[in-house]
Design a protein around this motif. Structure first.
Motif, mmCIF file in Angstrom:
data_model
loop_
_atom_site.group_PDB
_atom_site.id
_atom_site.type_symbol
_atom_site.label_atom_id
_atom_site.label_comp_id
_atom_site.label_asym_id
_atom_site.label_seq_id
_atom_site.Cartn_x
_atom_site.Cartn_y
_atom_site.Cartn_z
ATOM 1 N N HIS A 88 -66.478 55.236 4.053
ATOM 2 C CA HIS A 88 -66.902 54.652 2.817
ATOM 3 C C HIS A 88 -67.754 55.326 1.956
ATOM 4 O O HIS A 88 -68.405 55.226 1.010
ATOM 5 N N ARG A 89 -68.117 56.326 2.980
ATOM 6 C CA ARG A 89 -69.337 57.218 2.227
ATOM 7 C C ARG A 89 -70.484 56.575 1.861
ATOM 8 O O ARG A 89 -71.047 56.658 0.824
ATOM 9 N N GLU A 90 -71.277 55.732 2.804
ATOM 10 C CA GLU A 90 -72.377 55.115 2.480
ATOM 11 C C GLU A 90 -73.033 54.808 3.968
ATOM 12 O O GLU A 90 -72.373 54.798 4.969
ATOM 13 N N ASN A 91 -74.433 54.857 3.847
ATOM 14 C CA ASN A 91 -75.085 54.654 5.055
ATOM 15 C C ASN A 91 -75.309 52.936 5.419
ATOM 16 O O ASN A 91 -76.109 52.422 4.928
ATOM 17 N N SER A 130 -69.280 54.046 7.997
ATOM 18 C CA SER A 130 -69.940 54.712 7.187
ATOM 19 C C SER A 130 -69.328 56.160 6.398
ATOM 20 O O SER A 130 -69.536 56.596 5.509
ATOM 21 N N VAL A 131 -68.818 56.793 7.424
ATOM 22 C CA VAL A 131 -67.980 57.838 7.000
ATOM 23 C C VAL A 131 -66.762 57.636 5.955
ATOM 24 O O VAL A 131 -66.695 58.244 4.938
ATOM 25 N N GLU A 169 -69.358 49.362 -6.618
ATOM 26 C CA GLU A 169 -68.309 50.082 -7.048
ATOM 27 C C GLU A 169 -67.975 49.960 -8.554
ATOM 28 O O GLU A 169 -68.392 48.916 -9.244
ATOM 29 N N GLY A 196 -58.409 56.470 7.616
ATOM 30 C CA GLY A 196 -59.582 56.995 6.399
ATOM 31 C C GLY A 196 -59.058 56.278 4.861
ATOM 32 O O GLY A 196 -59.665 56.695 4.088
ATOM 33 N N ARG A 205 -62.942 49.027 0.904
ATOM 34 C CA ARG A 205 -64.347 48.850 1.093
ATOM 35 C C ARG A 205 -64.592 47.316 0.509
ATOM 36 O O ARG A 205 -64.353 46.700 -0.467
ATOM 37 N N GLU A 253 -72.534 54.775 -11.030
ATOM 38 C CA GLU A 253 -71.893 55.198 -9.594
ATOM 39 C C GLU A 253 -73.030 54.900 -8.598
ATOM 40 O O GLU A 253 -72.984 54.559 -7.592
#
Length: 207
Positions: free
Chosen positions: A188-191, A185-186, A204, A89, A93, A6
């Motif tokens: 896909h939970r990545e910066n 970013s929110v 992934e 939401g 990705r 992960e």
């Protein structure tokens, strides 16, 4: 000990893309904020953004896989579908540019290119300087003095207004881009900002 899958990451954005991205952002910001008050930095920032766009277009054909235009060509239907799912939401990705991100890349490249090109025309008319000054002056040599003055003023006004409109439209695209980056970013939970600094994004895990 091996890291869990992960947390695995891979290089997506090469150094040319990353450096060009931040130089383009900085150059446009400097050019937009200086305008006539600080003409020299305004002009050179404009030249910088034009050079970066030209180089980026070339890199889009010969660069690394995710930098090539062939990697992010999407239909309008897929772009709108992605935007709809992103707002809900549940958008898919993408490791490289998403459909909405790809559309924004093309829009920004075109916006910056047209803004810079119109700025070169303004510089030629207003200050009689720049790479197109001689070309502009040659267009009016065969006119009478009064006709030349009127035609010159009309053209100068046109390019000044065009340059201002294009700069504001490009700034609007920049604002949309920032909002899209924050939303993705929110979702896909990545910066994504950090990804454009490091060049790396997570891989992934296989299903």
């Amino acid at each position: 000990m091996n890291r869990p899958i992960e947390s695995a990451s891979v290089t997506v954005w090469d150094r040319f893309v990353r450096v060009g991205h931040w130089l383009l952002a900085g150059g446009f910001l400097v050019a937009y904020l200086t305008e006539d008050d600080l003409l020299t930095p305004h002009v050179w920032a404009g030249y910088l953004t034009l050079a970066i766009v030209v180089l980026r277009v070339g890199w889009g054909f010969i660069g690394t896989p995710h930098a090539r235009f062939s990697d992010f060509v999407y239909s309008p239907r897929l772009i709108f579908s992605y935007l709809r799912d992103l707002l809900r939401g549940r958008a898919r990705r993408y490791l490289g540019h998403s459909p909405a991100g790809a559309a924004m890349v093309y829009a920004l490249l075109i916006g910056v290119l047209l803004t810079g090109a119109s700025g070169v025309m303004v510089y030629a008319y207003d200050k009689h300087a720049g790479p197109l000054a001689g070309v502009v002056a040659s267009q009016y040599r065969d006119m009478t003095r009064s006709d030349r003055h009127r035609a010159y003023e009309r053209a100068e006004d046109f390019w000044e207004e065009t340059h201002e409109v294009l700069a504001n439209l490009t700034l609007f695209l920049v604002v949309l881009h920032l909002g899209g980056v924050a939303l993705a970013s929110v979702a896909h939970r990545e910066n994504l900002v950090r990804a454009m600094v490091t060049g790396r994004k997570r891989v992934e895990p296989p299903h």
